[in-house]
Design a protein around this motif. Structure first.
Motif, mmCIF file in Angstrom:
data_model
loop_
_atom_site.group_PDB
_atom_site.id
_atom_site.type_symbol
_atom_site.label_atom_id
_atom_site.label_comp_id
_atom_site.label_asym_id
_atom_site.label_seq_id
_atom_site.Cartn_x
_atom_site.Cartn_y
_atom_site.Cartn_z
ATOM 1 N N PRO A 71 0.822 -1.223 0.000
ATOM 2 C CA PRO A 71 0.000 0.000 0.000
ATOM 3 C C PRO A 71 0.846 1.259 0.000
ATOM 4 O O PRO A 71 2.010 1.250 0.419
ATOM 5 N N ALA A 72 0.264 2.354 -0.460
ATOM 6 C CA ALA A 72 0.999 3.605 -0.629
ATOM 7 C C ALA A 72 1.566 4.145 0.670
ATOM 8 O O ALA A 72 2.630 4.774 0.679
ATOM 9 N N ASP A 73 0.887 3.886 1.784
ATOM 10 C CA ASP A 73 1.343 4.473 3.052
ATOM 11 C C ASP A 73 2.655 3.873 3.550
ATOM 12 O O ASP A 73 3.296 4.433 4.442
ATOM 13 N N ILE A 74 3.091 2.745 2.994
ATOM 14 C CA ILE A 74 4.395 2.184 3.369
ATOM 15 C C ILE A 74 5.281 2.032 2.123
ATOM 16 O O ILE A 74 6.148 1.153 2.070
ATOM 17 N N ALA A 75 5.045 2.894 1.128
ATOM 18 C CA ALA A 75 5.828 2.834 -0.099
ATOM 19 C C ALA A 75 6.428 4.191 -0.474
ATOM 20 O O ALA A 75 6.955 4.345 -1.570
ATOM 21 N N GLY A 76 6.336 5.158 0.421
ATOM 22 C CA GLY A 76 6.869 6.488 0.138
ATOM 23 C C GLY A 76 8.328 6.624 0.518
ATOM 24 O O GLY A 76 8.984 5.666 0.941
ATOM 25 N N ASP A 77 8.835 7.849 0.394
ATOM 26 C CA ASP A 77 10.244 8.115 0.687
ATOM 27 C C ASP A 77 10.609 7.842 2.140
ATOM 28 O O ASP A 77 11.754 7.537 2.459
ATOM 29 N N GLU A 78 9.641 7.979 3.044
ATOM 30 C CA GLU A 78 9.915 7.796 4.472
ATOM 31 C C GLU A 78 9.684 6.361 4.941
ATOM 32 O O GLU A 78 9.905 6.040 6.105
ATOM 33 N N ALA A 79 9.221 5.498 4.038
ATOM 34 C CA ALA A 79 8.900 4.119 4.423
ATOM 35 C C ALA A 79 10.173 3.335 4.731
ATOM 36 O O ALA A 79 11.187 3.474 4.048
ATOM 37 N N SER A 80 10.105 2.506 5.752
ATOM 38 C CA SER A 80 11.254 1.685 6.129
ATOM 39 C C SER A 80 11.176 0.318 5.466
ATOM 40 O O SER A 80 10.101 -0.151 5.079
#
Length: 202
Positions: A71-80
């Motif tokens: 999902p997008a909420d864990i696929a951005g620049d800040e995602a670990s």
């Protein structure tokens, strides 16, 4: 039956190099090179690519990997990476796939040695260690704002991590194998496995 599963996080967005995980090395996309390395490892039962990108998903399936859409909420620049691993484990569990040992591979390491990966899995499966990291010995003189401490929890993203020396003069690398995956991501007895320089990431 629990499996040994290799998970390769490969999101679509990349600020440094556009479409990084699909760039070709030796004519093969980076994500596919990681898939092949895992497939050639005798100790790996299943190869999974975690991605938010349809093109990466198509390439992963073409090269024989299972795909977990992130999902997008864990696929951005800040995602670990940890968030991607935990999501993949939950998705595999929902599919009825038990994971006993998790091998975390980076698509951006184009020269993963399958024999060394198998050795790492055996170290963990033997219960001698809970987690194994690959490392390259270095005698280079390096300066760091703080001493590196090996830890098995969330850390800074790779592109924000300062160059630093590791335990025993080795550099922590971007591949690891963990036993009882969800429980051991944050804690465990670590082992460093020395690699030859020609196996280092590019």
């Amino acid at each position: 039956m629990s499996e040994t599963v290799a998970v390769i996080p490969a999101r679509g967005g990349s600020k440094g190099i556009e479409r990084k995980n699909l760039r070709r090395v030796g004519g093969i996309p980076l994500v596919a090179r990681a898939i092949l390395a895992a497939q050639r490892c005798t100790e790996i039962d299943r190869v999974v690519v975690s991605t938010d990108n349809d093109e990466i998903a198509d390439v992963a399936r073409e090269w024989g990997a299972d795909v977990v859409m992130r999902p997008a909420d864990i696929a951005g620049d800040e995602a670990s990476s940890e968030s991607a691993l935990l999501h993949a484990l939950a998705e595999l569990e929902a599919r009825g796939i038990g994971v006993q040992i998790l091998a975390f591979l980076q698509a951006t390491s184009p020269f993963i040695d399958s024999t060394s990966l198998a050795e790492a899995v055996r170290v963990v499966s033997s219960r001698r260690r809970d987690v194994a990291f690959s490392a390259v010995e270095s005698f280079a003189f390096m300066l760091a704002p703080r001493r590196w401490r090996l830890r098995c929890g969330p850390g800074p993203r790779r592109r924000l991590t300062p160059e630093a020396t590791g335990s025993g003069g080795a550099l922590p690398r971007d591949r690891s194998v963990l036993r009882h995956a969800r429980a051991r991501i944050r804690r465990g007895r670590p082992s460093l496995l020395r690699q030859h320089r020609h196996h280092r990431s590019a």
